[in-house]
Write a protein that holds these residues in place. Structure first.
Motif, PDB file in Angstrom:
ATOM      1  N   GLN A  69     119.614  47.569 -41.340  1.00 31.15           N
ATOM      2  CA  GLN A  69     118.507  46.830 -41.947  1.00 31.15           C
ATOM      3  C   GLN A  69     118.524  46.895 -43.474  1.00 31.15           C
ATOM      4  O   GLN A  69     117.564  46.505 -44.128  1.00 31.15           O
ATOM      5  CB  GLN A  69     117.175  47.360 -41.423  1.00 31.15           C
ATOM      6  CG  GLN A  69     116.938  47.078 -39.965  1.00 31.15           C
ATOM      7  CD  GLN A  69     116.859  45.578 -39.695  1.00 31.15           C
ATOM      8  OE1 GLN A  69     116.168  44.844 -40.385  1.00 31.15           O
ATOM      9  NE2 GLN A  69     117.587  45.121 -38.690  1.00 31.15           N
ATOM     10  N   GLY A  70     119.600  47.435 -44.056  1.00 30.73           N
ATOM     11  CA  GLY A  70     119.742  47.469 -45.501  1.00 30.73           C
ATOM     12  C   GLY A  70     119.042  48.628 -46.177  1.00 30.73           C
ATOM     13  O   GLY A  70     118.907  48.644 -47.405  1.00 30.73           O
ATOM     14  N   ILE A  71     118.593  49.606 -45.409  1.00 31.07           N
ATOM     15  CA  ILE A  71     117.950  50.785 -45.976  1.00 31.07           C
ATOM     16  C   ILE A  71     119.011  51.859 -46.141  1.00 31.07           C
ATOM     17  O   ILE A  71     119.544  52.366 -45.159  1.00 31.07           O
ATOM     18  CB  ILE A  71     116.793  51.272 -45.088  1.00 31.07           C
ATOM     19  CG1 ILE A  71     115.734  50.179 -44.980  1.00 31.07           C
ATOM     20  CG2 ILE A  71     116.203  52.568 -45.634  1.00 31.07           C
ATOM     21  CD1 ILE A  71     114.632  50.477 -43.990  1.00 31.07           C
ATOM     22  N   ILE A  72     119.331  52.142 -47.396  1.00 29.74           N
ATOM     23  CA  ILE A  72     120.385  53.117 -47.677  1.00 29.74           C
ATOM     24  C   ILE A  72     119.827  54.212 -48.582  1.00 29.74           C
ATOM     25  O   ILE A  72     118.759  54.066 -49.160  1.00 29.74           O
ATOM     26  CB  ILE A  72     121.615  52.460 -48.339  1.00 29.74           C
ATOM     27  CG1 ILE A  72     121.190  51.741 -49.625  1.00 29.74           C
ATOM     28  CG2 ILE A  72     122.299  51.507 -47.384  1.00 29.74           C
ATOM     29  CD1 ILE A  72     122.338  51.247 -50.448  1.00 29.74           C
ATOM     30  N   GLY A  73     120.541  55.284 -48.699  1.00 33.56           N
ATOM     31  CA  GLY A  73     120.137  56.393 -49.537  1.00 33.56           C
ATOM     32  C   GLY A  73     119.185  57.308 -48.805  1.00 33.56           C
ATOM     33  O   GLY A  73     118.010  57.004 -48.660  1.00 33.56           O
ATOM     34  N   MET A  74     119.697  58.399 -48.315  1.00 41.54           N
ATOM     35  CA  MET A  74     118.872  59.351 -47.587  1.00 41.54           C
ATOM     36  C   MET A  74     119.454  60.742 -47.772  1.00 41.54           C
ATOM     37  O   MET A  74     120.630  60.901 -48.083  1.00 41.54           O
ATOM     38  CB  MET A  74     118.791  58.984 -46.111  1.00 41.54           C
ATOM     39  CG  MET A  74     120.115  58.940 -45.397  1.00 41.54           C
ATOM     40  SD  MET A  74     120.031  58.250 -43.738  1.00 41.54           S
ATOM     41  CE  MET A  74     119.934  56.508 -44.085  1.00 41.54           C
ATOM     42  N   THR A  75     118.598  61.727 -47.585  1.00 42.50           N
ATOM     43  CA  THR A  75     119.015  63.117 -47.635  1.00 42.50           C
ATOM     44  C   THR A  75     118.780  63.717 -46.260  1.00 42.50           C
ATOM     45  O   THR A  75     117.737  63.487 -45.649  1.00 42.50           O
ATOM     46  CB  THR A  75     118.199  63.899 -48.687  1.00 42.50           C
ATOM     47  OG1 THR A  75     118.403  63.277 -49.956  1.00 42.50           O
ATOM     48  CG2 THR A  75     118.625  65.353 -48.751  1.00 42.50           C
TER      49      THR A  75
END
Length: 112
Positions: free
Chosen positions: A23-29
């Motif tokens: 869904q285009g949600i990137i960048g996570m820890t």
């Protein structure tokens, strides 16, 4: 901006990550954590002795998103991490007042 913290089962991490990325949600820890809630651990046996495992291994997923992405991300995490059994986890949402990218000094939405 909002911060989403999701505590989920280890084996659901790849499902959640794939669904968010799609869904285009990137960048996570991602962090490995231990804890318990209503589940309160479980009993195991080792060499004939029974003992209680109070803190269960989980994964904490953290994302900082623009306000317009938050509801979609919550739905994706909920659907992808759900097994229907006790111990599926929790999602926490909190407000973020500012974000600063260390390398460039950008702030706010540009820094995400």
């Amino acid at each position: 901006m909002q911060k989403i913290e999701a505590i989920i089962r280890h084996y659901k991490l790849e499902d959640v990550k794939a669904a968010l990325t799609e869904q285009g949600i990137i960048g996570m820890t991602v962090s490995e954590v231990r804890g318990f809630g209503r589940q309160r651990g479980h009993k195991e046996q080792y060499r004939g002795a029974e003992y209680t495992v109070d803190f269960l291994p989980k994964v904490r997923l953290e994302l900082v998103l623009n306000d317009d992405q938050v509801q979609n991300a919550i739905e994706i995490i909920s659907e992808s991490a759900k097994t229907g059994r006790v111990g599926d986890g929790k999602i926490f949402i909190s407000s973020i007042s500012d974000v600063i990218r260390i390398r460039t000094g950008e702030t706010g939405a540009e820094a995400i």
